[in-house]
Scaffold this motif. Structure first.
Motif, PDB file in Angstrom:
ATOM      1  N   ALA A 148       0.820  -1.240   0.085  1.00 20.83           N
ATOM      2  CA  ALA A 148      -0.092  -0.025  -0.082  1.00 20.83           C
ATOM      3  C   ALA A 148       0.807   1.239  -0.116  1.00 20.83           C
ATOM      4  CB  ALA A 148      -1.023  -0.055   1.269  1.00 20.83           C
ATOM      5  N   ASP A 149       1.950   1.283   0.770  1.00 17.93           N
ATOM      6  CA  ASP A 149       2.993   2.377   0.804  1.00 17.93           C
ATOM      7  C   ASP A 149       3.634   2.598  -0.731  1.00 17.93           C
ATOM      8  OD1 ASP A 149       2.277   2.836   3.307  1.00 17.93           O
ATOM      9  OD2 ASP A 149       4.046   1.634   4.240  1.00 17.93           O
TER      10      ASP A 149
ATOM     11  N   GLU B 199       2.214   1.876  -3.431  1.00 16.04           N
ATOM     12  CA  GLU B 199       1.240   2.421  -4.321  1.00 16.04           C
ATOM     13  C   GLU B 199       0.909   3.763  -4.007  1.00 16.04           C
ATOM     14  OE1 GLU B 199      -0.361   1.111  -6.899  1.00 16.04           O
ATOM     15  OE2 GLU B 199       0.902  -0.570  -6.735  1.00 16.04           O
ATOM     16  N   ILE B 200       1.165   4.386  -3.007  1.00 16.52           N
ATOM     17  CA  ILE B 200       0.730   5.649  -2.431  1.00 16.52           C
ATOM     18  C   ILE B 200       2.147   6.495  -3.125  1.00 16.52           C
ATOM     19  CG2 ILE B 200       0.893   7.415  -0.689  1.00 16.52           C
ATOM     20  CD1 ILE B 200      -0.661   5.260   0.903  1.00 16.52           C
ATOM     21  N   ILE B 201       3.286   6.057  -3.032  1.00 13.91           N
ATOM     22  CA  ILE B 201       4.474   6.713  -3.843  1.00 13.91           C
ATOM     23  C   ILE B 201       4.061   6.963  -5.317  1.00 13.91           C
ATOM     24  CG2 ILE B 201       6.972   6.288  -3.990  1.00 13.91           C
ATOM     25  CD1 ILE B 201       6.904   5.076  -1.375  1.00 13.91           C
TER      26      ILE B 201
ATOM     27  N   ASP C 257       1.503   6.628  -6.991  1.00 19.58           N
ATOM     28  CA  ASP C 257       0.343   7.507  -7.095  1.00 19.58           C
ATOM     29  C   ASP C 257       0.786   9.171  -7.050  1.00 19.58           C
ATOM     30  OD1 ASP C 257      -2.494   8.329  -7.657  1.00 19.58           O
ATOM     31  OD2 ASP C 257      -2.519   9.012  -5.593  1.00 19.58           O
ATOM     32  N   VAL C 258       1.493   9.534  -6.061  1.00 15.68           N
ATOM     33  CA  VAL C 258       1.922  10.773  -5.945  1.00 15.68           C
ATOM     34  C   VAL C 258       2.943  11.058  -6.981  1.00 15.68           C
ATOM     35  CG1 VAL C 258       3.501  12.253  -4.356  1.00 15.68           C
ATOM     36  CG2 VAL C 258       1.842  10.611  -3.232  1.00 15.68           C
TER      37      VAL C 258
ATOM     38  N   ASN D 136      -0.695  18.262  -0.158  1.00 14.46           N
ATOM     39  CA  ASN D 136      -1.494  16.929   0.549  1.00 14.46           C
ATOM     40  C   ASN D 136      -0.528  15.981  -0.296  1.00 14.46           C
ATOM     41  OD1 ASN D 136      -2.272  17.624  -2.314  1.00 14.46           O
ATOM     42  ND2 ASN D 136      -3.644  15.906  -2.059  1.00 14.46           N
ATOM     43  N   GLU D 137       0.117  16.033  -1.352  1.00 12.75           N
ATOM     44  CA  GLU D 137       0.996  14.895  -1.598  1.00 12.75           C
ATOM     45  C   GLU D 137       2.403  14.716  -0.988  1.00 12.75           C
ATOM     46  OE1 GLU D 137      -0.131  14.953  -6.438  1.00 12.75           O
ATOM     47  OE2 GLU D 137       1.684  16.242  -5.868  1.00 12.75           O
TER      48      GLU D 137
ATOM     49  N   ASP E  82       1.523  13.007   2.138  1.00 13.39           N
ATOM     50  CA  ASP E  82       1.253  11.405   1.824  1.00 13.39           C
ATOM     51  C   ASP E  82       2.780  10.774   1.829  1.00 13.39           C
ATOM     52  OD1 ASP E  82      -1.336  11.596   1.660  1.00 13.39           O
ATOM     53  OD2 ASP E  82      -1.469  11.550  -0.668  1.00 13.39           O
TER      54      ASP E  82
ATOM     55  N   SER F  97       3.766  10.694   5.180  1.00 10.55           N
ATOM     56  CA  SER F  97       3.025   9.687   6.097  1.00 10.55           C
ATOM     57  C   SER F  97       3.865   8.360   5.835  1.00 10.55           C
ATOM     58  CB  SER F  97       1.775   9.726   5.683  1.00 10.55           C
ATOM     59  OG  SER F  97       1.264   9.183   4.514  1.00 10.55           O
ATOM     60  N   VAL F  98       4.106   8.079   4.637  1.00 11.42           N
ATOM     61  CA  VAL F  98       4.644   6.777   4.218  1.00 11.42           C
ATOM     62  C   VAL F  98       5.919   6.700   5.175  1.00 11.42           C
ATOM     63  CG1 VAL F  98       6.175   5.563   2.398  1.00 11.42           C
ATOM     64  CG2 VAL F  98       3.949   6.371   2.084  1.00 11.42           C
TER      65      VAL F  98
END
Length: 148
Positions: free
Chosen positions: A50-51, A53-55, A57-58, A98-99, A102, A105-106
């Motif tokens: 999940a982390d 995928e967040i990276i 996406d950003v 917000n990015e 994110d 937060s990772v």
């Protein structure tokens, strides 16, 4: 950690993006992501899927936005005394706030910060129970209070 986003993943969303341009944008975005989230510089940070995928996406969002805005040219038009200016982009930042949060937060999942704690300065074994309230005076137990 290596950049988890590939050129092919970008071309799915922007097929007209050239290989050289995509590689340059990926390198720049990855360097800025590492600056915003220092844990991404580590060789093997403990990230789950999940982390990652967040990276991705950003990075993808920032690069595609960068590609869409182009050179950041400014266009102006006037009609009489009225005028307006169009800026194609804000070229001063790559990531939105917000990015950046994110990405950070990772990193928060990788490095846990210490928690608040208390250090007792009372010697071990020292315990004296007061026999009177220390703010009451003139009553019973004042003699015992003097040694407190």
């Amino acid at each position: 950690m290596q950049n988890p986003l590939t050129r092919d993943a970008l071309k799915v969303f922007s097929p007209e993006l050239s290989n050289d341009t995509a590689d340059a944008m990926l390198a720049t975005a990855w360097a800025r992501a590492q600056q915003a989230a220092p844990c991404l510089r580590e060789d093997a940070p403990d990230l789950d899927s999940a982390d990652v995928e967040i990276i991705k996406d950003v990075l993808r969002s920032a690069i595609l936005r960068w590609d869409e805005r182009g050179s950041g040219a400014v266009a102006q038009r006037t009609a009489g005394e009225y005028g307006e200016t169009f800026r194609a982009s804000d070229s001063s930042t790559l990531f939105r706030p917000n990015e950046i949060r994110d990405l950070q937060s990772v990193c928060g999942n990788v490095r846990k910060r210490g928690r608040a704690s208390t250090i007792s300065t009372i010697p071990p074994g020292y315990h004296q129970t007061p026999t009177v309230h220390p703010f009451l005076t003139g009553g019973e137990g004042d003699d015992e209070f003097e040694g407190f």
